[in-house]
Every structure is written in structure tokens, then in C-alpha cells.
Write a protein that holds these residues in place. Structure first.
Motif, PDB file in Angstrom:
ATOM      1  N   ASN A  96       0.827  -1.212   0.000  1.00 29.79           N
ATOM      2  CA  ASN A  96       0.000   0.000   0.000  1.00 29.79           C
ATOM      3  C   ASN A  96       0.857   1.255   0.000  1.00 29.79           C
ATOM      4  O   ASN A  96       0.432   2.308   0.463  1.00 29.79           O
ATOM      5  N   ASP A  97       2.055   1.119  -0.493  1.00 25.81           N
ATOM      6  CA  ASP A  97       2.979   2.255  -0.519  1.00 25.81           C
ATOM      7  C   ASP A  97       2.999   2.850  -1.924  1.00 25.81           C
ATOM      8  O   ASP A  97       3.488   2.223  -2.857  1.00 25.81           O
ATOM      9  N   TYR A  98       2.446   4.051  -2.083  1.00 24.96           N
ATOM     10  CA  TYR A  98       2.361   4.656  -3.395  1.00 24.96           C
ATOM     11  C   TYR A  98       3.709   5.167  -3.871  1.00 24.96           C
ATOM     12  O   TYR A  98       3.896   5.476  -5.025  1.00 24.96           O
ATOM     13  N   LYS A  99       4.668   5.290  -2.928  1.00 25.15           N
ATOM     14  CA  LYS A  99       5.947   5.899  -3.269  1.00 25.15           C
ATOM     15  C   LYS A  99       6.835   4.839  -3.909  1.00 25.15           C
ATOM     16  O   LYS A  99       7.305   3.918  -3.258  1.00 25.15           O
ATOM     17  N   LEU A 100       7.034   4.981  -5.212  1.00 18.47           N
ATOM     18  CA  LEU A 100       7.844   4.029  -5.949  1.00 18.47           C
ATOM     19  C   LEU A 100       9.237   4.590  -6.174  1.00 18.47           C
ATOM     20  O   LEU A 100       9.396   5.771  -6.490  1.00 18.47           O
ATOM     21  N   SER A 101      10.238   3.742  -6.051  1.00 18.99           N
ATOM     22  CA  SER A 101      11.612   4.102  -6.404  1.00 18.99           C
ATOM     23  C   SER A 101      11.924   3.432  -7.730  1.00 18.99           C
ATOM     24  O   SER A 101      11.912   2.202  -7.831  1.00 18.99           O
TER      25      SER A 101
ATOM     26  N   GLY B  28     -13.330   7.964 -12.071  1.00 20.33           N
ATOM     27  CA  GLY B  28     -13.506   7.211 -10.838  1.00 20.33           C
ATOM     28  C   GLY B  28     -12.254   7.035 -10.008  1.00 20.33           C
ATOM     29  O   GLY B  28     -12.326   6.567  -8.868  1.00 20.33           O
ATOM     30  N   HIS B  29     -11.100   7.393 -10.567  1.00 17.29           N
ATOM     31  CA  HIS B  29      -9.852   7.262  -9.817  1.00 17.29           C
ATOM     32  C   HIS B  29      -9.710   8.431  -8.840  1.00 17.29           C
ATOM     33  O   HIS B  29      -9.661   9.587  -9.239  1.00 17.29           O
ATOM     34  N   ALA B  30      -9.611   8.079  -7.564  1.00 20.65           N
ATOM     35  CA  ALA B  30      -9.575   9.112  -6.542  1.00 20.65           C
ATOM     36  C   ALA B  30      -8.188   9.715  -6.357  1.00 20.65           C
ATOM     37  O   ALA B  30      -8.050  10.834  -5.886  1.00 20.65           O
ATOM     38  N   THR B  31      -7.173   8.955  -6.720  1.00 20.47           N
ATOM     39  CA  THR B  31      -5.805   9.400  -6.454  1.00 20.47           C
ATOM     40  C   THR B  31      -5.113   9.801  -7.734  1.00 20.47           C
ATOM     41  O   THR B  31      -5.217   9.127  -8.758  1.00 20.47           O
ATOM     42  N   LEU B  32      -4.406  10.909  -7.658  1.00 23.75           N
ATOM     43  CA  LEU B  32      -3.707  11.452  -8.819  1.00 23.75           C
ATOM     44  C   LEU B  32      -2.282  11.798  -8.422  1.00 23.75           C
ATOM     45  O   LEU B  32      -2.050  12.315  -7.327  1.00 23.75           O
ATOM     46  N   TYR B  33      -1.354  11.488  -9.313  1.00 21.47           N
ATOM     47  CA  TYR B  33       0.068  11.717  -9.062  1.00 21.47           C
ATOM     48  C   TYR B  33       0.665  12.531 -10.207  1.00 21.47           C
ATOM     49  O   TYR B  33       0.301  12.340 -11.365  1.00 21.47           O
ATOM     50  N   GLY B  98      -5.852   4.176  -4.417  1.00 20.26           N
ATOM     51  CA  GLY B  98      -5.152   5.294  -3.787  1.00 20.26           C
ATOM     52  C   GLY B  98      -3.900   4.970  -3.041  1.00 20.26           C
ATOM     53  O   GLY B  98      -3.170   5.855  -2.657  1.00 20.26           O
ATOM     54  N   THR B  99      -3.588   3.703  -2.861  1.00 22.25           N
ATOM     55  CA  THR B  99      -2.423   3.445  -2.029  1.00 22.25           C
ATOM     56  C   THR B  99      -1.431   2.451  -2.642  1.00 22.25           C
ATOM     57  O   THR B  99      -0.275   2.462  -2.293  1.00 22.25           O
ATOM     58  N   SER B 100      -1.887   1.626  -3.569  1.00 23.80           N
ATOM     59  CA  SER B 100      -0.983   0.594  -4.051  1.00 23.80           C
ATOM     60  C   SER B 100      -0.159   1.068  -5.228  1.00 23.80           C
ATOM     61  O   SER B 100      -0.691   1.497  -6.237  1.00 23.80           O
ATOM     62  N   GLY B 101       1.106   0.945  -5.105  1.00 17.67           N
ATOM     63  CA  GLY B 101       1.991   1.342  -6.188  1.00 17.67           C
ATOM     64  C   GLY B 101       1.799   0.520  -7.436  1.00 17.67           C
ATOM     65  O   GLY B 101       2.166   0.952  -8.519  1.00 17.67           O
ATOM     66  N   THR B 102       1.215  -0.671  -7.304  1.00 21.27           N
ATOM     67  CA  THR B 102       1.060  -1.521  -8.474  1.00 21.27           C
ATOM     68  C   THR B 102      -0.119  -1.107  -9.336  1.00 21.27           C
ATOM     69  O   THR B 102      -0.306  -1.623 -10.410  1.00 21.27           O
ATOM     70  N   GLU B 103      -0.900  -0.186  -8.902  1.00 27.11           N
ATOM     71  CA  GLU B 103      -2.134   0.109  -9.610  1.00 27.11           C
ATOM     72  C   GLU B 103      -2.154   1.513 -10.195  1.00 27.11           C
ATOM     73  O   GLU B 103      -3.200   2.066 -10.436  1.00 27.11           O
ATOM     74  N   GLN B 104      -1.018   2.097 -10.422  1.00 28.68           N
ATOM     75  CA  GLN B 104      -0.975   3.429 -11.006  1.00 28.68           C
ATOM     76  C   GLN B 104      -0.988   3.337 -12.528  1.00 28.68           C
ATOM     77  O   GLN B 104      -0.245   2.566 -13.106  1.00 28.68           O
ATOM     78  N   TYR B 105      -1.824   4.129 -13.154  1.00 27.58           N
ATOM     79  CA  TYR B 105      -1.943   4.182 -14.607  1.00 27.58           C
ATOM     80  C   TYR B 105      -1.428   5.538 -15.071  1.00 27.58           C
ATOM     81  O   TYR B 105      -1.901   6.575 -14.617  1.00 27.58           O
TER      82      TYR B 105
END
Lengths: 112, 115
Positions: A96-101, B28-33, B98-105
Motif C-alpha cells: 500500500n505504498d504509493y511511493k515508488l523508487s 472514478g480514480h480518486a488518487t492522482l500523481y 489510492g495506495t498501491s503502487g502496483t495500480e498506477q496508470y
């Protein structure tokens, strides 16, 4: 020393060859390991992710993690010209860590 | 499902000018980077929003960079004034949970050149 090291290449192989990519890292706390593919002028797209040590296979792609050596690999079998892209490794501390290296990426060209 | 949209795709400005980038995340994606990817390097996270609130802006150079996400959907990243070292691709990404690094598009990015 960078947290994640990745050989930038470039790597050029003939069609059908096995492509071997790797990254090393310094933070032993990393638990989740990802490989992204980035085509020219596009954003990265997630290829595979693995948790802790071990292997994971998905079609022609195999990801390996060796936490004892702090070393991860991605193998592409029967490479195709469509595999020509930059491959980025990335890792995080928790699921659940959004911070990727990220590593710097390795550019691969598969010659027809 | 439409992907992450970004505009403009390319921008060339002179140093000390200002510039703004726009991002529309997946519905629908709540998190934005927002990420900065300098040539030959991996993406570096600049700021993360959860709905319209900032979760992490620790790596955002706040003296010149600002970002907002009004109404929890679209987002704008601004640089004012730009420096030569700001030349990079600015990537926007979004995620559902919103929290998992594996799910970023990721979107296609905006390539900024500062001369």
C-alpha cells in the motif's frame, strides 16, 4: 549511491532472442518489485509485479527477485520487434505504498 | 475505458517564463500523481492527491512549482518561473484505490523544454 541502479543500455537483440534485464538496489526493506514498459513518447505501463523473493511468469515474461543479493531480473523470451521499448524497474516498501523508487530504465531494441 | 489524458503533449518555453500542464485522470480514480522524468532517469514523484487533498508534496520544489486538483478530478501543475533544469517529461498517473503502487496508470506525459 542511487537507491535503485539499472544499466541504461541500450540493448539490441535479434528477433527471437532472450532479453535479460536487471536492477540492483540498496534498501533491503523493499518488498514489492515491479517492471514497467515505456514506449517512446508514452507513459510507463505496468508489466509485472512480484512480492519478496521468487519467480513469476506471465506469457513470455519472467520476473525474478533475489532479496539476499538485492537483485531483480526480467527475462523476455522469443523477443519481438513490438518489445522494443524502455523497461523500468520500480520497487516499494509495502503493497500500500504509493511511493515508488524507479531505476533509470534500459532501452531495448529488437531487430526484425 | 479511457486512459489518463494530458495536455499539452509538448511545450517549449524560455527560462523564467511560466507554464501549466493539465491532467484528466481515469474516471472514478480518486488518487492522482504528478511525476517528473528527466531524460535518462526514472520518474520521480512530485505530488500525490487523494480526491482534492494533498497527500504528499515532499519532493515538490514549492518555490516554483504548484499544483491543484479542484473538485477532485482534473489537475493542473504549474511552474513559475521555469529553470533550465526543469526540462523533463511531466507524467500524470491515477489510481483507483489510492495506495498501491502496483495500480498506477500513467498518461502519455508532457515534454517540457526550457531554453
Amino acid at each position: 549511491q542511487k537507491e535503485v541502479e539499472q544499466d541504461p543500455g541500450p540493448l539490441s537483440v535479434p528477433e527471437g532472442a532472450i532479453v535479460s534485464l536487471n536492477c540492483t538496489y540498496s534498501n533491503s526493506a523493499f518488498q514489492y518489485f515491479m517492471w514497467y514498459r515505456q514506449y517512446s513518447r508514452k507513459g510507463p505501463e505496468l508489466l509485472m509485479y512480484t512480492y519478496s523473493s521468487g519467480n513469476k511468469e506471465d506469457g513470455r515474461f519472467t520476473a525474478q527477485v533475489d532479496k539476499s543479493s538485492k537483485y531483480i531480473s526480467l527475462f523476455i523470451r522469443d523477443s519481438q520487434p513490438s518489445d522494443s521499448a524502455t523497461y523500468l524497474c520500480a520497487m516499494s516498501l509495502r503493497s500500500n505504498d504509493y511511493k515508488l523508487s524507479f531505476g533509470a530504465g534500459t532501452t531495448v531494441t529488437v531487430r526484425a | 475505458e479511457a486512459g489518463v489524458a494530458q495536455s499539452p503533449r509538448y511545450k517549449i518555453i524560455e527560462k523564467r517564463q511560466s507554464v501549466a500542464f493539465w491532467c484528466n485522470p481515469i474516471s472514478g480514480h480518486a488518487t492522482l500523481y504528478w511525476y517528473q522524468q528527466i531524460l535518462g532517469q526514472g520518474p520521480k514523484l512530485l505530488i500525490q492527491f487523494q480526491n482534492n487533498g494533498v497527500v504528499d508534496d515532499s519532493q515538490l520544489p514549492k518555490d516554483r512549482f504548484s499544483a491543484e486538483r479542484l473538485k477532485g478530478v482534473d489537475s493542473t501543475l504549474k511552474i513559475q518561473p521555469a529553470k533550465l533544469e526543469d526540462s523533463a517529461v511531466y507524467l500524470c498517473a491515477s489510481s483507483l484505490y489510492g495506495t498501491s503502487g502496483t495500480e498506477q496508470y500513467f498518461g502519455p506525459g508532457t515534454r517540457l523544454t526550457v531554453t
